[in-house]
Scaffold this motif. Sequence first.
Motif, PDB file in Angstrom:
ATOM      1  N   HIS A 199      21.465 -20.873 -17.158  1.00 56.93           N
ATOM      2  CA  HIS A 199      20.160 -20.768 -16.927  1.00 56.93           C
ATOM      3  C   HIS A 199      19.766 -21.806 -15.559  1.00 56.93           C
ATOM      4  N   ASN A 200      20.131 -23.303 -14.991  1.00 59.83           N
ATOM      5  CA  ASN A 200      20.226 -23.572 -14.044  1.00 59.83           C
ATOM      6  C   ASN A 200      21.016 -22.793 -12.556  1.00 59.83           C
ATOM      7  N   GLY A 201      22.313 -21.633 -13.503  1.00 56.14           N
ATOM      8  CA  GLY A 201      22.792 -21.431 -12.155  1.00 56.14           C
ATOM      9  C   GLY A 201      22.056 -20.009 -11.950  1.00 56.14           C
ATOM     10  N   SER A 202      21.157 -19.447 -12.034  1.00 53.99           N
ATOM     11  CA  SER A 202      19.826 -18.757 -12.284  1.00 53.99           C
ATOM     12  C   SER A 202      19.454 -18.517 -10.883  1.00 53.99           C
ATOM     13  N   ARG A 203      18.889 -17.020 -11.451  1.00 52.76           N
ATOM     14  CA  ARG A 203      17.411 -16.718 -10.243  1.00 52.76           C
ATOM     15  C   ARG A 203      16.791 -17.546 -10.609  1.00 52.76           C
ATOM     16  N   HIS A 208      11.702 -22.683 -16.343  1.00 53.91           N
ATOM     17  CA  HIS A 208      11.871 -23.404 -17.981  1.00 53.91           C
ATOM     18  C   HIS A 208      12.885 -22.351 -18.473  1.00 53.91           C
ATOM     19  N   LEU A 209      13.662 -23.642 -18.854  1.00 56.01           N
ATOM     20  CA  LEU A 209      14.506 -23.606 -20.253  1.00 56.01           C
ATOM     21  C   LEU A 209      14.135 -23.427 -21.402  1.00 56.01           C
ATOM     22  N   ILE A 210      13.296 -22.677 -22.261  1.00 54.22           N
ATOM     23  CA  ILE A 210      12.954 -22.679 -24.075  1.00 54.22           C
ATOM     24  C   ILE A 210      14.242 -22.997 -24.831  1.00 54.22           C
ATOM     25  N   LYS A 211      14.203 -24.198 -25.142  1.00 51.62           N
ATOM     26  CA  LYS A 211      15.145 -23.807 -26.454  1.00 51.62           C
ATOM     27  C   LYS A 211      14.213 -23.565 -27.717  1.00 51.62           C
ATOM     28  N   VAL A 212      14.682 -22.724 -28.744  1.00 52.27           N
ATOM     29  CA  VAL A 212      13.783 -22.405 -30.284  1.00 52.27           C
ATOM     30  C   VAL A 212      15.229 -22.610 -30.808  1.00 52.27           C
ATOM     31  N   ASN A 213      14.964 -23.788 -31.752  1.00 54.96           N
ATOM     32  CA  ASN A 213      16.576 -23.876 -33.020  1.00 54.96           C
ATOM     33  C   ASN A 213      15.970 -23.387 -34.071  1.00 54.96           C
ATOM     34  N   GLY A 251       9.014 -16.464 -17.108  1.00 54.40           N
ATOM     35  CA  GLY A 251       9.889 -16.399 -15.858  1.00 54.40           C
ATOM     36  C   GLY A 251      11.233 -16.899 -15.934  1.00 54.40           C
ATOM     37  N   GLY A 252      11.003 -17.289 -16.738  1.00 59.34           N
ATOM     38  CA  GLY A 252      12.431 -18.348 -16.275  1.00 59.34           C
ATOM     39  C   GLY A 252      13.692 -17.872 -18.677  1.00 59.34           C
ATOM     40  N   THR A 253      13.802 -18.894 -19.258  1.00 60.50           N
ATOM     41  CA  THR A 253      15.059 -17.964 -20.049  1.00 60.50           C
ATOM     42  C   THR A 253      14.577 -18.558 -21.291  1.00 60.50           C
ATOM     43  N   ILE A 254      15.416 -18.045 -22.541  1.00 59.42           N
ATOM     44  CA  ILE A 254      14.716 -18.611 -23.591  1.00 59.42           C
ATOM     45  C   ILE A 254      16.628 -18.811 -24.484  1.00 59.42           C
ATOM     46  N   ASN A 291       8.872 -11.961 -19.239  1.00 60.17           N
ATOM     47  CA  ASN A 291       9.651 -11.606 -17.910  1.00 60.17           C
ATOM     48  C   ASN A 291      10.727 -12.774 -18.461  1.00 60.17           C
ATOM     49  N   ILE A 292      11.652 -12.197 -18.986  1.00 60.55           N
ATOM     50  CA  ILE A 292      12.847 -13.419 -19.961  1.00 60.55           C
ATOM     51  C   ILE A 292      13.632 -12.715 -19.723  1.00 60.55           C
ATOM     52  N   ARG A 293      14.838 -14.294 -19.650  1.00 61.80           N
ATOM     53  CA  ARG A 293      16.191 -13.671 -19.627  1.00 61.80           C
ATOM     54  C   ARG A 293      16.624 -14.983 -20.799  1.00 61.80           C
TER      55      ARG A 293
END
Length: 466
Positions: A199-203, A208-213, A251-254, A291-293
């Motif tokens: 995530h941090n290395g992406s555009r 946010h990087l949202i984590k779901v366990n 806009g970020g990553t899940i 719009n998520i990765r």
Amino acid sequence: MTVAENAVTSKVITQWNQKILFDILDTIHDVVLVIDSDTTIVYANKAYAEMLGVPVPKVLGRRLDMIEPEAALTQVQRTGEVLHNRRSYLSSLGIDVVGSAFPLYEDDKVIGSVGVFKNMSEVVRLTEELRHTQGVADYLQEQLNERDALPASFQEYIGQNSGLREILLLAAKVARTDSTVLIRGESGVGKEVLARAIHNGSRRSSKHLIKVNCAAIPENLLESELFGYEEGAFSGAKKGGKMGKFELAQGGTIFLDEIGDMSLSMQAKLLRVLQEREIERVGGDKTIKLNIRVVAATNKDLDKMMDEGTFRRDLYYRLNIVPLTLPPLRERKDDIPALAGYYLNKYGQQLDNPALTLSRAALNLLQAYDWPGNVRELQNVLEHAAILAGGKYIEPQHLPAHLQGEGEHAGTVPERPSRLKEAVSAIERELMVSALKNANGNRSQAMRALGISRRAFYDKLKLYNL
Ligand SMILES: Nc1ncnc2c1ncn2[C@@H]1O[C@H](COP(=O)(O)OP(=O)(O)OP(=O)(O)O)[C@@H](O)[C@H]1O
């Protein structure tokens, strides 16, 4: 030259005939060329004839401004100014030359000019070849650097092991794209660390990087956690509704951790999201474009689960666009010193013991162990050892008994517990193991039997590598 010197020279020259003077000029490797006032070549030495490939007499009498209008000699003729060490290209010969040109005066009038220059084509060719070779070398070096250097976001991921490095380099490449990534590997190998690095290395890194366990959220809550809900969607729903994790990740990553623990019905819903790239909140009818990765991770054997029908094959293919499998620590033991160094530095600072180091014997024990709990287990062992050590060195006695080959299982109640914390941990682990055994591996049931929260239960599962 002084007047006296001049007198001597002219005396000597007059004693020689013109031929000798020309012979002297012919011994020079540099070209000597003389033109008169209308640029007619009146003298050329042998070097010039050789450069042209014709005998000298053929050159004499020809007009230089016709042959080479831009030649330095003709310029000097026009301006009357000396040109020193000038590089120029002779288009009539297709060569580069370097030389000087001087005007010849008679009573303040330019009556001609003399040029002395040498053919530099070979030097120019070699220089250009060198520049080209240098360019190729720079390009290759860049490629090599790109190949070997990991972006800053990956620095947190410690490891130089060659197998691991290949995976990290691939991950770094993938980070720059929007591809869905599936990270596989045993518990504690650093799947979450890698997800963060991607995530941090992406555009998308500014979002946010949202984590779901997926394992830690009860089945009935997972849907509203992921998709959010509208007001009044169910009893107890918050006023105004609630945003789900997918929306939070816009806009970020899940990061869908423990994806292998998702129920089949949730898997179907997730598959729809991955296909349509849109969601609806629970109890709502408005479609929200996403719009998520997606980065998913699991320590489960998905191949086996697919064979058993507990993991959807179609979802697997959707997730497995770029598979990254992190090797367990036992397969990259060469990274243990670096990881240990990192954690000892960290815990040493926290404990005001910055010089904390491993003794050789302790390092040997770390290297000999198989680390079923991977880096997380190593981290726990070192934190524990750092507290016990007190002094500068971590010795074998500061490591858990099972690392010293004395006990069979981690956490087995020590007969003579040396520390209360150690004994409490061992008992806690035993209780977790027996609760899971009694519940035939059913985690929810074991959790209820132990009477602890889901979060605490999963934290302990990780802590004790169960
Ligand atoms: N290569 C690494 N460099 C530094 N720290 C690491 C590395 N790998 C793992 N760790 C550390 O080990 C712990 C476990 O890592 P992480 O939670 O990423 O593992 P995981 O594979 O996601 O585990 P799980 O499957 O149990 O969720 C974390 O504290 C993390 O910081």
